[in-house]
Design a protein around this motif. Structure first.
Motif, short mmCIF file in Angstrom:
data_model
loop_
_atom_site.label_atom_id
_atom_site.label_comp_id
_atom_site.label_asym_id
_atom_site.label_seq_id
_atom_site.Cartn_x
_atom_site.Cartn_y
_atom_site.Cartn_z
N ARG A 10 14.23 13.42 1.80
CA ARG A 10 14.54 13.50 0.36
C ARG A 10 13.98 12.29 -0.35
O ARG A 10 14.17 11.14 0.07
CB ARG A 10 16.04 13.61 0.13
N THR A 11 13.30 12.55 -1.45
CA THR A 11 12.64 11.50 -2.20
C THR A 11 13.54 10.96 -3.32
O THR A 11 14.59 11.53 -3.63
CB THR A 11 11.35 12.03 -2.83
N ILE A 12 13.07 9.87 -3.93
CA ILE A 12 13.77 9.33 -5.11
C ILE A 12 13.90 10.43 -6.16
O ILE A 12 14.96 10.61 -6.77
CB ILE A 12 13.00 8.12 -5.67
N LEU A 13 12.82 11.18 -6.38
CA LEU A 13 12.84 12.25 -7.38
C LEU A 13 13.81 13.35 -7.00
O LEU A 13 14.52 13.88 -7.87
CB LEU A 13 11.43 12.82 -7.57
N ASP A 14 13.89 13.71 -5.73
CA ASP A 14 14.84 14.73 -5.30
C ASP A 14 16.27 14.34 -5.66
O ASP A 14 17.06 15.17 -6.14
CB ASP A 14 14.75 14.94 -3.78
N LEU A 15 16.62 13.08 -5.42
CA LEU A 15 17.98 12.61 -5.72
C LEU A 15 18.23 12.63 -7.22
O LEU A 15 19.32 12.99 -7.68
CB LEU A 15 18.19 11.21 -5.15
N LEU A 16 17.21 12.25 -8.00
CA LEU A 16 17.36 12.23 -9.45
C LEU A 16 17.50 13.64 -10.00
O LEU A 16 18.36 13.90 -10.87
CB LEU A 16 16.15 11.52 -10.08
N ILE A 17 16.68 14.55 -9.51
CA ILE A 17 16.78 15.95 -9.94
C ILE A 17 18.15 16.52 -9.59
O ILE A 17 18.73 17.30 -10.36
CB ILE A 17 15.67 16.79 -9.30
N GLY A 18 18.69 16.11 -8.46
CA GLY A 18 20.02 16.55 -8.09
C GLY A 18 21.06 16.16 -9.12
O GLY A 18 22.03 16.90 -9.36
N ARG A 19 20.89 14.99 -9.73
CA ARG A 19 21.80 14.56 -10.79
C ARG A 19 21.68 15.44 -12.03
O ARG A 19 22.65 15.64 -12.77
CB ARG A 19 21.50 13.10 -11.17
N PRO A 70 0.80 -1.24 0.00
CA PRO A 70 0.00 0.00 0.00
C PRO A 70 0.83 1.30 0.00
O PRO A 70 0.27 2.38 0.01
CB PRO A 70 -0.78 -0.12 1.30
N LEU A 71 2.18 1.17 -0.04
CA LEU A 71 3.02 2.37 0.03
C LEU A 71 2.70 3.35 -1.10
O LEU A 71 2.74 4.57 -0.91
CB LEU A 71 4.50 1.98 -0.05
N THR A 72 2.40 2.80 -2.28
CA THR A 72 2.23 3.65 -3.46
C THR A 72 0.77 3.77 -3.91
O THR A 72 0.51 4.19 -5.03
CB THR A 72 3.08 3.11 -4.61
N LYS A 73 -0.15 3.40 -3.04
CA LYS A 73 -1.56 3.51 -3.41
C LYS A 73 -1.97 4.98 -3.57
O LYS A 73 -2.72 5.34 -4.47
CB LYS A 73 -2.45 2.82 -2.38
N ASP A 74 -1.44 5.83 -2.70
CA ASP A 74 -1.76 7.26 -2.76
C ASP A 74 -0.54 8.14 -2.97
O ASP A 74 -0.68 9.36 -3.10
CB ASP A 74 -2.47 7.69 -1.47
N THR A 75 0.64 7.54 -3.01
CA THR A 75 1.88 8.29 -3.21
C THR A 75 2.64 7.69 -4.39
O THR A 75 2.90 6.49 -4.41
CB THR A 75 2.77 8.22 -1.96
N PRO A 76 3.00 8.50 -5.40
CA PRO A 76 3.76 7.94 -6.52
C PRO A 76 5.14 7.50 -6.07
O PRO A 76 5.76 8.11 -5.18
CB PRO A 76 3.85 9.12 -7.50
N LYS A 77 5.61 6.44 -6.67
CA LYS A 77 6.90 5.85 -6.27
C LYS A 77 8.05 6.86 -6.26
O LYS A 77 8.85 6.87 -5.32
CB LYS A 77 7.21 4.67 -7.19
N PRO A 78 8.17 7.74 -7.28
CA PRO A 78 9.29 8.69 -7.23
C PRO A 78 9.24 9.65 -6.05
O PRO A 78 10.27 10.25 -5.72
CB PRO A 78 9.15 9.47 -8.56
N LEU A 79 8.10 9.80 -5.41
CA LEU A 79 7.99 10.71 -4.27
C LEU A 79 8.08 10.01 -2.93
O LEU A 79 7.85 10.62 -1.89
CB LEU A 79 6.68 11.51 -4.36
N LEU A 80 8.46 8.74 -2.93
CA LEU A 80 8.74 8.06 -1.67
C LEU A 80 10.05 8.60 -1.08
O LEU A 80 11.06 8.70 -1.78
CB LEU A 80 8.87 6.55 -1.88
N PRO A 81 10.08 8.94 0.21
CA PRO A 81 11.33 9.40 0.82
C PRO A 81 12.30 8.24 0.98
O PRO A 81 11.92 7.15 1.40
CB PRO A 81 10.88 9.94 2.17
#
Length: 252
Positions: free
Chosen positions: A32-41, A16-27
């Motif tokens: 810091r989320t997956i997306l935050d780290l990717l944007i940093g790149r 249920p982790l991603t039922k209401d939260t998109p995977k890239p926005l998981l901390p």
């Protein structure tokens, strides 16, 4: 060059982790989320003039909220592909084509999966692309046969030209895994609509380069860095523990 982050999946394996939260926005590292780290790149790449993130209607608002907190310097736009369920998804290549049609892109394109944590910078990859002036895939050696069966697998010649590429092979021809970071020349982008018109699979992003390499020259770029895809709740918990403990500072 435009960076396109694919973030329209539903990550049902992580429910249920991603039922209401998109995977890239998981901390994954504190807040810091997956997306935050990717944007940093991407923030450190001078070539990137804009970052596009394509998502679905269910998670469009969540990415919009993330965008409001974004404090980087790169211009970012969030695009809604209009789908609202896993059954109706466009697929990774379908989403790329959606963006191409909507935005009428005329730039070289760096395509990234929005749910990967990269343990390396992308400067070398972009420099290689400019040097050889060909479409590029990113590869790394993979020793685990089960992992090879879950990614694309390539065969290369001595000049790093792609000789073969097969998505999720049951009998891999090599140990060279292909991961979801692609650079396409602007002149290649119209071929994506041709691929789809010919009945190409719109789902996994490696299906297009699998089709493309036999029609024009494509090169590969090796990395020895880690590429982590959080596929299960257990893998997510392990990654949070590892990054939170500072054991993978290269991914930060």
């Amino acid at each position: 060059m435009i960076a396109l982050i694919l973030a329209a999946g539903y990550a049902t394996r992580l429910y249920p982790l991603t039922k209401d939260t998109p995977k890239p926005l998981l901390p994954v590292q504190g807040s810091r989320t997956i997306l935050d780290l990717l944007i940093g790149r991407l923030e450190v790449l001078e070539d990137i003039t804009e970052i596009l993130i394509v998502t679905n209607d269910r998670f469009f608002h969540a990415f919009g909220q993330w965008h409001q907190q974004y404090q980087g310097e790169k211009p970012i736009r969030i695009l809604n592909d209009g789908t609202s369920s896993p059954e109706g998804r466009l697929g990774a290549i379908g989403d790329i084509q959606y963006v191409l049609e909507r935005e009428r892109l005329q730039d070289d394109l760096l395509v990234l999966a929005g749910d990967n944590v990269l343990g390396f910078g992308l400067e070398g990859y972009l420099n290689y692309f400019h040097k050889i002036d060909r479409d590029c895939i990113l590869v790394r050696n993979v020793d685990n046969i089960e992992e090879l069966r879950s990614v694309g697998v390539a065969e290369l010649d001595a000049e790093m030209r792609v000789l073969s590429l097969e998505e999720k092979p049951q009998e891999p021809r090599s140990s060279i895994g292909v991961f979801a970071l692609y650079i396409y020349k602007r002149t290649t982008l119209p071929l994506i609509s041709r691929y789809l018109a010919e009945g190409g699979n719109p789902d996994a992003p490696s299906y297009f380069p699998e089709w493309l390499h036999s029609r024009q020259e494509m090169r590969a770029y090796y990395t020895e860095g880690t590429i982590d895809d959080v596929g299960t709740p257990e893998a997510y918990a392990e990654m949070r523990a590892r990054l939170g403990a500072g054991e993978d500072e290269a991914s930060c």
